[in-house]
Each structure stands twice: as C-alpha cells, then as structure tokens.
Design an enzyme around this catalytic site. Sequence first.
Site, PDB file in Angstrom:
ATOM      1  N   THR A 144      24.330 -23.047 -73.711  1.00  0.00           N
ATOM      2  CA  THR A 144      23.337 -22.818 -74.772  1.00  0.00           C
ATOM      3  C   THR A 144      21.990 -22.406 -74.194  1.00  0.00           C
ATOM      4  OG1 THR A 144      24.382 -24.439 -76.201  1.00  0.00           O
ATOM      5  CG2 THR A 144      22.093 -23.912 -76.662  1.00  0.00           C
ATOM      6  N   LEU A 145      21.503 -23.178 -73.217  1.00  0.00           N
ATOM      7  CA  LEU A 145      20.187 -22.885 -72.645  1.00  0.00           C
ATOM      8  C   LEU A 145      20.194 -21.537 -71.930  1.00  0.00           C
ATOM      9  CD1 LEU A 145      18.902 -25.593 -73.242  1.00  0.00           C
ATOM     10  CD2 LEU A 145      18.421 -25.882 -70.837  1.00  0.00           C
ATOM     11  N   VAL A 223      14.351 -25.912 -66.070  1.00  0.00           N
ATOM     12  CA  VAL A 223      14.268 -26.517 -67.407  1.00  0.00           C
ATOM     13  C   VAL A 223      15.509 -27.364 -67.662  1.00  0.00           C
ATOM     14  CG1 VAL A 223      12.717 -24.885 -68.556  1.00  0.00           C
ATOM     15  CG2 VAL A 223      15.161 -24.352 -68.384  1.00  0.00           C
ATOM     16  N   ALA A 224      16.233 -27.733 -66.573  1.00  0.00           N
ATOM     17  CA  ALA A 224      17.492 -28.477 -66.739  1.00  0.00           C
ATOM     18  C   ALA A 224      17.244 -29.982 -66.569  1.00  0.00           C
ATOM     19  CB  ALA A 224      18.531 -27.950 -65.762  1.00  0.00           C
ATOM     20  N   ARG A 225      17.389 -30.475 -65.350  1.00  0.00           N
ATOM     21  CA  ARG A 225      17.090 -31.880 -65.037  1.00  0.00           C
ATOM     22  C   ARG A 225      16.503 -31.937 -63.636  1.00  0.00           C
ATOM     23  NH1 ARG A 225      17.313 -32.798 -69.587  1.00  0.00           N
ATOM     24  NH2 ARG A 225      18.580 -34.271 -70.759  1.00  0.00           N
ATOM     25  N   ASP A 249       9.729 -28.096 -65.894  1.00  0.00           N
ATOM     26  CA  ASP A 249       9.645 -28.922 -67.102  1.00  0.00           C
ATOM     27  C   ASP A 249      10.233 -30.309 -66.845  1.00  0.00           C
ATOM     28  OD1 ASP A 249       9.024 -29.101 -69.945  1.00  0.00           O
ATOM     29  OD2 ASP A 249      11.186 -29.184 -70.295  1.00  0.00           O
ATOM     30  N   GLU A 254      10.120 -38.994 -63.865  1.00  0.00           N
ATOM     31  CA  GLU A 254       9.312 -38.652 -65.047  1.00  0.00           C
ATOM     32  C   GLU A 254       8.737 -39.920 -65.664  1.00  0.00           C
ATOM     33  OE1 GLU A 254      11.599 -36.165 -67.714  1.00  0.00           O
ATOM     34  OE2 GLU A 254      12.122 -34.794 -66.101  1.00  0.00           O
ATOM     35  N   HIS A 273       8.494 -32.170 -69.775  1.00  0.00           N
ATOM     36  CA  HIS A 273       9.845 -32.223 -70.368  1.00  0.00           C
ATOM     37  C   HIS A 273       9.795 -31.963 -71.887  1.00  0.00           C
ATOM     38  CE1 HIS A 273      14.129 -34.034 -69.877  1.00  0.00           C
ATOM     39  NE2 HIS A 273      14.108 -33.041 -70.744  1.00  0.00           N
ATOM     40  N   ALA A 276      12.060 -27.759 -75.050  1.00  0.00           N
ATOM     41  CA  ALA A 276      12.867 -27.535 -76.262  1.00  0.00           C
ATOM     42  C   ALA A 276      12.147 -27.959 -77.536  1.00  0.00           C
ATOM     43  CB  ALA A 276      14.190 -28.300 -76.140  1.00  0.00           C
TER      44      ALA A 276
HETATM   45  P1  NDP Z   1      25.924 -26.433 -72.034  1.00  0.00           P
HETATM   46  O1  NDP Z   1      26.965 -27.447 -71.882  1.00  0.00           O
HETATM   47  O2  NDP Z   1      25.896 -25.556 -73.241  1.00  0.00           O
HETATM   48  O3  NDP Z   1      25.940 -25.437 -70.776  1.00  0.00           O
HETATM   49  C1  NDP Z   1      26.091 -25.834 -69.453  1.00  0.00           C
HETATM   50  C2  NDP Z   1      26.481 -24.613 -68.620  1.00  0.00           C
HETATM   51  O4  NDP Z   1      26.410 -24.945 -67.235  1.00  0.00           O
HETATM   52  C3  NDP Z   1      27.875 -24.121 -68.907  1.00  0.00           C
HETATM   53  O5  NDP Z   1      27.775 -22.767 -69.237  1.00  0.00           O
HETATM   54  C4  NDP Z   1      28.627 -24.314 -67.607  1.00  0.00           C
HETATM   55  O6  NDP Z   1      29.436 -23.151 -67.441  1.00  0.00           O
HETATM   56  C5  NDP Z   1      27.515 -24.366 -66.566  1.00  0.00           C
HETATM   57  N1  NDP Z   1      27.833 -25.200 -65.406  1.00  0.00           N
HETATM   58  C6  NDP Z   1      28.297 -26.467 -65.390  1.00  0.00           C
HETATM   59  N2  NDP Z   1      28.441 -26.900 -64.126  1.00  0.00           N
HETATM   60  C7  NDP Z   1      28.045 -25.889 -63.326  1.00  0.00           C
HETATM   61  C8  NDP Z   1      27.952 -25.705 -61.923  1.00  0.00           C
HETATM   62  N3  NDP Z   1      28.327 -26.671 -61.074  1.00  0.00           N
HETATM   63  N4  NDP Z   1      27.469 -24.533 -61.445  1.00  0.00           N
HETATM   64  C9  NDP Z   1      27.091 -23.541 -62.295  1.00  0.00           C
HETATM   65  N5  NDP Z   1      27.177 -23.651 -63.644  1.00  0.00           N
HETATM   66  C10 NDP Z   1      27.646 -24.801 -64.144  1.00  0.00           C
HETATM   67  O7  NDP Z   1      24.538 -27.212 -71.899  1.00  0.00           O
HETATM   68  P2  NDP Z   1      23.084 -26.743 -72.416  1.00  0.00           P
HETATM   69  O8  NDP Z   1      22.881 -25.332 -72.075  1.00  0.00           O
HETATM   70  O9  NDP Z   1      22.885 -27.198 -73.818  1.00  0.00           O
HETATM   71  O10 NDP Z   1      22.157 -27.651 -71.507  1.00  0.00           O
HETATM   72  C11 NDP Z   1      22.223 -27.602 -70.094  1.00  0.00           C
HETATM   73  C12 NDP Z   1      21.380 -28.722 -69.504  1.00  0.00           C
HETATM   74  O11 NDP Z   1      20.000 -28.435 -69.698  1.00  0.00           O
HETATM   75  C13 NDP Z   1      21.590 -30.063 -70.201  1.00  0.00           C
HETATM   76  O12 NDP Z   1      22.664 -30.782 -69.589  1.00  0.00           O
HETATM   77  C14 NDP Z   1      20.266 -30.751 -70.011  1.00  0.00           C
HETATM   78  O13 NDP Z   1      20.288 -31.499 -68.828  1.00  0.00           O
HETATM   79  C15 NDP Z   1      19.275 -29.628 -69.877  1.00  0.00           C
HETATM   80  N6  NDP Z   1      18.400 -29.477 -71.057  1.00  0.00           N
HETATM   81  C16 NDP Z   1      17.040 -29.580 -70.893  1.00  0.00           C
HETATM   82  C17 NDP Z   1      16.182 -29.421 -71.971  1.00  0.00           C
HETATM   83  C18 NDP Z   1      14.698 -29.526 -71.803  1.00  0.00           C
HETATM   84  O14 NDP Z   1      14.012 -29.938 -72.710  1.00  0.00           O
HETATM   85  N7  NDP Z   1      14.146 -29.166 -70.673  1.00  0.00           N
HETATM   86  C19 NDP Z   1      16.698 -29.155 -73.335  1.00  0.00           C
HETATM   87  C20 NDP Z   1      18.144 -29.037 -73.399  1.00  0.00           C
HETATM   88  C21 NDP Z   1      18.947 -29.188 -72.286  1.00  0.00           C
HETATM   89  P3  NDP Z   1      30.883 -23.251 -66.745  1.00  0.00           P
HETATM   90  O15 NDP Z   1      31.645 -24.289 -67.533  1.00  0.00           O
HETATM   91  O16 NDP Z   1      31.445 -21.898 -66.775  1.00  0.00           O
HETATM   92  O17 NDP Z   1      30.561 -23.688 -65.370  1.00  0.00           O
END
Ligand code: NDP
Length: 307
Positions: A144-145, A223-225, A249, A254, A273, A276
Amino acid sequence: FELERLGVHESVEAVFPPSELADYLTDLPATVDVIGDDEIAARDAVVTLEYHPDCLECAWVHSIQSGVDRFPFDEFESNGVVLTNSTGIHGRSVGETVAGYLLSFSRRLHDLVANQTERRWERPAWDDGFTLPGKTACVVGTGTLGRGVAETLGGLGLEVRGVRRSDESVPGFDEIYTDDRLLEAIEGVEFVIVTVPLTEETHHRFDGEVFETMRDDAYFVNVARGPVVDEPALIDALESDSIAGAALDVFEEEPLPEESPLWGMDEVIVTPHCAAYTRDYFRDVGDIVRENVSRLGTGEAFHNRVV
Ligand code: NDP
C-alpha cells in the site's frame, strides 16, 4: 463469535479523537464505546493503537496502524484471537508526505523555512536547487505505502523502481527488482525510499553497505519503521557526506531522543511518525472495521487479517 461490545481504546488518541471513531460506528449492530486499559477484557473486540496483554481476552483486535510488529502473533494464535490491521488506507497520505520531502530537498524549502524562523532573507546557492523529472527513486516495499509513493512520484515525473520479494510487476513501478538485488537497485538512484514492514528479514536491512552503495548526492527516506535502519550507520553516512541527506518519519527510539544528532543536521528532515496523518484517518479505519463486522455476520473471511 458474537459481537456485542466493541471498544475503541483510548490509545488511538495519538492519531485521532477516539470519540470520532466511536460516533462514526454508532450504526453497527453492537455497543461501541471508548475504553481504557481496565475495560479491554470485558469487550468482544477492540480497536487500538497499542498492544495491551488484556487484548488476548478479546475475540478480535483491530490495529489502526498497518505495522503490527509490536503485537505478539504467537500469543494471538494460541489464544485464538483474530488480529486485523489497517493496511490499504495510507497510500495517498504517505505518498504525498514523501513527495513533500522530495520537493523540499529539490526546491530547498526546509532551508528557507529554517531561515524564516530567524527572519533571515537568504537565497539558496545558485546550484542548490533542482527539479524532479528524470530523477530516479527506488522504493523498497511495494505494498500500500510503496504503491502510493510510486503513484505520487510518478505524477511528478520521477522514474520509479520497486524492490519486493517476488519479481512480479506492480502498477506504478517502471521496474521491479527482487530483494536479493537491493544493492543493484539502489545504485545510481537519487532517492531511496523505505516502505517495508519490520520483520526479522528487514531488521537493520539498511546498513553501512547500503549507504556506501548509494550515490553521494542521494537522499534516503524512511517512512516504514525505525529498526529497519541501522541508525548509527545512517548517522555516519550523513556526517561523512557519503549521502546527501535524509527524511525520517520513524526511528529506532521514539520519540527521537533530544540528544540525537539527527535533529541538528541541515539536510535531515525529522517528522514525528505522522506521515500517514489525515483528518479522514478515523473514517478510513472505521470503514475497515465496518466491513469486518459485516463479514463476521455473513461468515466471510476477515479483511486484512494478520493472525
Ligand atoms: P503492505 O503489507 O501493504 O506492503 C508491504 C510490502 O513489503 C509488500 O509489498 C511486500 O511485498 C514487501 N516486503 C515484505 N518483506 C519484504 C522484504 N524482505 N524485502 C522487500 N520487500 C518486502 O504494508 P503497507 O504498505 O501498508 O505498510 C508497510 C509498512 O510501513 C508497515 O508495516 C508499517 O510498518 C509502515 N507504515 C508506516 C506508516 C507511517 O506513518 N510512517 C503508515 C503506514 C505503514 P512482497 O510480498 O512481494 O515482498
């Protein structure tokens, strides 16, 4: 299970007023109220930001975040508690935040705002500013992100590469690399943007080797973790000018401790943080909850089920 009482835990306050969500869900065929820690165990379901051990007394827990790395999956599993998350709603908001970081670096807005706070009329150096079309961003994580970021940056004229575990193409990305080719994917790009979940595999995935491989005029965005980045290695890379800057972010700790050198670096944008955050957040979460309550009624599988 029968859903009779659904609690909105007060921890959601960090993102929106809990009462807004409770009001939004008054049409559900269940009692909905705002609750504190001591009321969790008496609810069939809880919508929450934080994990609390009493969540294991409920039948269903919904996380208002997408990242559920703080929830103990094994214990949910062994107690038969369903865990759902809020992936799917943050693409546009985070995409626009990331676009904002990039535009700030390219148009020097962070510098100019810093000058304004000191009432200083000072133009950027003639060769500081640039524009984004034709530049390349590598987005690591194509969920999604990642898609929201790719769509927003694509609209600004950037080329966008994606990194994921599978090599299947993803809408909005010009090219996909598998994660074993991470270094190849980031070599030569102007922006590296991290949107992967925190897992055992991704913990400290962005380390000294990654920053060494990046161009010295490239920017790093997380913007992940926080813990997907080896933060001391990032600070070294910034201090030694082996990369140009960063927009962050999320952090290993934190709130970011006051003594962190990241606060004071000119080419680092620190946000608390909130990538979103939008005034529609409670509605977006509420729609997922409502969908799952309706699925519970029809016996369909939960949407966004994690455990
Ligand atoms: P999704 O589950 O939609 O997407 C995660 C993606 O990461 C998938 O496309 C997956 O693809 C890929 N992925 C997983 N493991 C790996 C890896 N080892 N190497 C490369 N790619 C990988 O999650 P979201 O997009 O909703 O959110 C992602 C993260 O962002 C959340 O877990 C959260 O920690 C963080 N987040 C932060 C926010 C903020 O406010 N800063 C807001 C929302 C989320 P594939 O399966 O093909 O590997």
